[in-house]
Motif scaffolding. Structure first.
Motif, PDB file in Angstrom:
ATOM      1  N   ALA A 178       0.833  -1.208   0.000  1.00 31.45           N
ATOM      2  CA  ALA A 178       0.000   0.000   0.000  1.00 31.45           C
ATOM      3  C   ALA A 178       0.867   1.257   0.000  1.00 31.45           C
ATOM      4  CB  ALA A 178      -0.935  -0.007   1.202  1.00 31.45           C
ATOM      5  N   LYS A 179       1.955   1.243   0.763  1.00 28.43           N
ATOM      6  CA  LYS A 179       2.833   2.420   0.806  1.00 28.43           C
ATOM      7  C   LYS A 179       3.618   2.580  -0.494  1.00 28.43           C
ATOM      8  CE  LYS A 179       3.109   3.539   5.621  1.00 28.43           C
ATOM      9  NZ  LYS A 179       3.956   3.868   6.758  1.00 28.43           N
ATOM     10  N   ASN A 180       3.948   1.474  -1.155  1.00 31.51           N
ATOM     11  CA  ASN A 180       4.599   1.576  -2.468  1.00 31.51           C
ATOM     12  C   ASN A 180       3.708   2.321  -3.443  1.00 31.51           C
ATOM     13  OD1 ASN A 180       7.263   0.496  -2.550  1.00 31.51           O
ATOM     14  ND2 ASN A 180       6.412  -1.547  -2.275  1.00 31.51           N
ATOM     15  N   VAL A 181       2.430   1.989  -3.450  1.00 26.02           N
ATOM     16  CA  VAL A 181       1.469   2.682  -4.315  1.00 26.02           C
ATOM     17  C   VAL A 181       1.379   4.150  -3.903  1.00 26.02           C
ATOM     18  CG1 VAL A 181      -0.975   2.836  -4.952  1.00 26.02           C
ATOM     19  CG2 VAL A 181       0.152   0.613  -4.865  1.00 26.02           C
ATOM     20  N   ALA A 182       1.343   4.401  -2.597  1.00 26.37           N
ATOM     21  CA  ALA A 182       1.225   5.772  -2.086  1.00 26.37           C
ATOM     22  C   ALA A 182       2.437   6.633  -2.431  1.00 26.37           C
ATOM     23  CB  ALA A 182       1.020   5.747  -0.572  1.00 26.37           C
ATOM     24  N   CYS A 183       3.606   6.017  -2.534  1.00 24.98           N
ATOM     25  CA  CYS A 183       4.844   6.760  -2.807  1.00 24.98           C
ATOM     26  C   CYS A 183       5.101   6.951  -4.300  1.00 24.98           C
ATOM     27  CB  CYS A 183       6.040   6.039  -2.173  1.00 24.98           C
ATOM     28  SG  CYS A 183       6.066   6.141  -0.372  1.00 24.98           S
ATOM     29  N   LYS A 184       4.356   6.236  -5.135  1.00 18.62           N
ATOM     30  CA  LYS A 184       4.585   6.298  -6.581  1.00 18.62           C
ATOM     31  C   LYS A 184       4.524   7.709  -7.165  1.00 18.62           C
ATOM     32  CE  LYS A 184       4.215   2.223  -9.001  1.00 18.62           C
ATOM     33  NZ  LYS A 184       3.825   1.091  -9.477  1.00 18.62           N
ATOM     34  N   PRO A 185       3.530   8.541  -6.781  1.00 17.62           N
ATOM     35  CA  PRO A 185       3.482   9.888  -7.359  1.00 17.62           C
ATOM     36  C   PRO A 185       4.748  10.716  -7.089  1.00 17.62           C
ATOM     37  CG  PRO A 185       1.396   9.376  -6.321  1.00 17.62           C
ATOM     38  CD  PRO A 185       2.347   8.268  -5.962  1.00 17.62           C
ATOM     39  N   ALA A 186       5.429  10.418  -5.995  1.00 17.86           N
ATOM     40  CA  ALA A 186       6.670  11.123  -5.662  1.00 17.86           C
ATOM     41  C   ALA A 186       7.890  10.466  -6.303  1.00 17.86           C
ATOM     42  CB  ALA A 186       6.849  11.178  -4.146  1.00 17.86           C
ATOM     43  N   ALA A 187       7.683   9.335  -6.961  1.00 16.18           N
ATOM     44  CA  ALA A 187       8.755   8.583  -7.620  1.00 16.18           C
ATOM     45  C   ALA A 187       9.861   8.177  -6.648  1.00 16.18           C
ATOM     46  CB  ALA A 187       9.323   9.367  -8.799  1.00 16.18           C
ATOM     47  N   TYR A 232      11.482   6.954   0.938  1.00 13.17           N
ATOM     48  CA  TYR A 232      10.524   7.802   1.650  1.00 13.17           C
ATOM     49  C   TYR A 232      10.833   7.814   3.142  1.00 13.17           C
ATOM     50  CZ  TYR A 232       6.313   8.628   4.387  1.00 13.17           C
ATOM     51  OH  TYR A 232       5.434   9.055   5.359  1.00 13.17           O
ATOM     52  N   ALA A 233      11.100   6.635   3.726  1.00 17.70           N
ATOM     53  CA  ALA A 233      11.409   6.560   5.158  1.00 17.70           C
ATOM     54  C   ALA A 233      12.629   7.412   5.489  1.00 17.70           C
ATOM     55  CB  ALA A 233      11.626   5.111   5.578  1.00 17.70           C
ATOM     56  N   ALA A 234      13.656   7.334   4.650  1.00 16.68           N
ATOM     57  CA  ALA A 234      14.859   8.142   4.878  1.00 16.68           C
ATOM     58  C   ALA A 234      14.538   9.632   4.781  1.00 16.68           C
ATOM     59  CB  ALA A 234      15.949   7.762   3.880  1.00 16.68           C
ATOM     60  N   LEU A 235      13.779  10.017   3.764  1.00 12.15           N
ATOM     61  CA  LEU A 235      13.406  11.432   3.616  1.00 12.15           C
ATOM     62  C   LEU A 235      12.581  11.912   4.801  1.00 12.15           C
ATOM     63  CD1 LEU A 235      12.452  11.472  -0.187  1.00 12.15           C
ATOM     64  CD2 LEU A 235      14.515  12.455   0.855  1.00 12.15           C
ATOM     65  N   LEU A 236      11.670  11.069   5.269  1.00 15.96           N
ATOM     66  CA  LEU A 236      10.820  11.435   6.408  1.00 15.96           C
ATOM     67  C   LEU A 236      11.653  11.683   7.653  1.00 15.96           C
ATOM     68  CD1 LEU A 236       7.834  11.737   7.339  1.00 15.96           C
ATOM     69  CD2 LEU A 236       7.946   9.325   8.000  1.00 15.96           C
ATOM     70  N   TRP A 237      12.579  10.780   7.944  1.00 13.98           N
ATOM     71  CA  TRP A 237      13.434  10.957   9.121  1.00 13.98           C
ATOM     72  C   TRP A 237      14.386  12.144   8.951  1.00 13.98           C
ATOM     73  CZ3 TRP A 237      12.467   9.658  13.768  1.00 13.98           C
ATOM     74  CH2 TRP A 237      11.712   8.526  14.043  1.00 13.98           C
ATOM     75  N   LEU A 238      14.852  12.375   7.735  1.00 17.12           N
ATOM     76  CA  LEU A 238      15.729  13.532   7.504  1.00 17.12           C
ATOM     77  C   LEU A 238      14.980  14.844   7.711  1.00 17.12           C
ATOM     78  CD1 LEU A 238      17.776  12.252   4.467  1.00 17.12           C
ATOM     79  CD2 LEU A 238      18.674  12.854   6.727  1.00 17.12           C
ATOM     80  N   ALA A 239      13.691  14.860   7.409  1.00 16.01           N
ATOM     81  CA  ALA A 239      12.889  16.057   7.665  1.00 16.01           C
ATOM     82  C   ALA A 239      12.783  16.309   9.172  1.00 16.01           C
ATOM     83  CB  ALA A 239      11.496  15.913   7.055  1.00 16.01           C
ATOM     84  N   GLU A 240      12.745  15.230   9.953  1.00 11.52           N
ATOM     85  CA  GLU A 240      12.634  15.336  11.411  1.00 11.52           C
ATOM     86  C   GLU A 240      13.980  15.571  12.086  1.00 11.52           C
ATOM     87  OE1 GLU A 240       9.806  15.159  13.463  1.00 11.52           O
ATOM     88  OE2 GLU A 240       8.768  15.387  11.553  1.00 11.52           O
ATOM     89  N   LYS A 241      15.037  15.030  11.503  1.00  9.15           N
ATOM     90  CA  LYS A 241      16.365  15.078  12.131  1.00  9.15           C
ATOM     91  C   LYS A 241      17.428  15.498  11.121  1.00  9.15           C
ATOM     92  CE  LYS A 241      15.282  11.491  15.515  1.00  9.15           C
ATOM     93  NZ  LYS A 241      15.431  12.239  16.738  1.00  9.15           N
ATOM     94  N   ASP A 299       4.546  11.542   1.613  1.00 12.51           N
ATOM     95  CA  ASP A 299       3.952  11.512   2.953  1.00 12.51           C
ATOM     96  C   ASP A 299       2.436  11.674   2.903  1.00 12.51           C
ATOM     97  OD1 ASP A 299       4.384  11.253   5.800  1.00 12.51           O
ATOM     98  OD2 ASP A 299       3.863  13.379   5.958  1.00 12.51           O
ATOM     99  N   ALA A 300       1.949  12.482   1.991  1.00 15.27           N
ATOM    100  CA  ALA A 300       0.497  12.647   1.860  1.00 15.27           C
ATOM    101  C   ALA A 300      -0.157  11.295   1.560  1.00 15.27           C
ATOM    102  CB  ALA A 300       0.171  13.663   0.770  1.00 15.27           C
ATOM    103  N   GLY A 301       0.459  10.524   0.678  1.00 13.50           N
ATOM    104  CA  GLY A 301      -0.071   9.199   0.372  1.00 13.50           C
ATOM    105  C   GLY A 301       0.096   8.233   1.524  1.00 13.50           C
ATOM    106  N   ALA A 302       1.251   8.269   2.173  1.00 14.26           N
ATOM    107  CA  ALA A 302       1.509   7.362   3.294  1.00 14.26           C
ATOM    108  C   ALA A 302       0.566   7.652   4.461  1.00 14.26           C
ATOM    109  CB  ALA A 302       2.963   7.474   3.742  1.00 14.26           C
ATOM    110  N   VAL A 303       0.282   8.911   4.697  1.00 16.55           N
ATOM    111  CA  VAL A 303      -0.643   9.280   5.772  1.00 16.55           C
ATOM    112  C   VAL A 303      -2.048   8.752   5.460  1.00 16.55           C
ATOM    113  CG1 VAL A 303      -1.812  11.239   6.878  1.00 16.55           C
ATOM    114  CG2 VAL A 303       0.682  11.229   6.663  1.00 16.55           C
TER     115      VAL A 303
END
Length: 145
Positions: free
Chosen positions: A24-33, A39-48, A108-112
């Motif tokens: 499901a998250k693979n599909v959600a992340c597709k629009p962001a390529a 995505y997980a790395a980008l998400l954590w980098l945004a936080e830290k 993240d919009a898709g993952a959320v």
């Protein structure tokens, strides 16, 4: 016949749920390529911002070599920049670029949406219990290593 029926194995059920979540998250992340690990790395980098690759690998639940591959791919796409640490020259600090932040926000919009749909399948009490039970699973399995 095996000593334990497959449908009785908790690990099989956890794995099935994990695979469904990743799909499901693979599909959600597709629009962001981006892939789910990217995505997980980008998400954590945004936080830290500035986190090291080793620390990022621990947060994302992957090995340092795997994280280095993820970061190399993100850097080649212009989503992150890596610079030597001010005091520890052997440590590279990693930060999102504007393009990386945009990709992370789109993914993240898709993952959320996926996370909210999953949460909606449970009552608040069930969600808390599930989190507690999964935490207990992790503790038992970590102790087995």
């Amino acid at each position: 016949m095996t000593s334990m029926a497959p449908e009785e194995r908790i690990g099989s059920h956890v794995k099935r749920a994990e695979q469904a979540l990743l799909a499901a998250k693979n599909v959600a992340c597709k629009p962001a390529a981006v892939t789910v690990p990217q995505y997980a790395a980008l998400l954590w980098l945004a936080e830290k911002p500035g986190i090291s690759a080793a620390a990022l690998a621990r947060l994302c639940g992957v090995t340092p070599p795997t994280m280095n591959t993820v970061l190399k791919n993100l850097q080649e796409r212009g989503f992150i920049e890596r610079t030597p640490h001010e005091w520890h020259r052997n440590v590279l600090e990693t930060r999102l670029t504007d393009a990386g932040r945009a990709a992370m926000e789109l993914a993240d919009a898709g993952a959320v949406r996926v996370e909210r749909a999953l949460a909606a399948a449970f009552t608040e009490e069930e969600r808390q219990l599930l989190i507690e039970l999964l935490g207990r699973c992790a503790e038992v399995l970590d102790a087995e290593r």
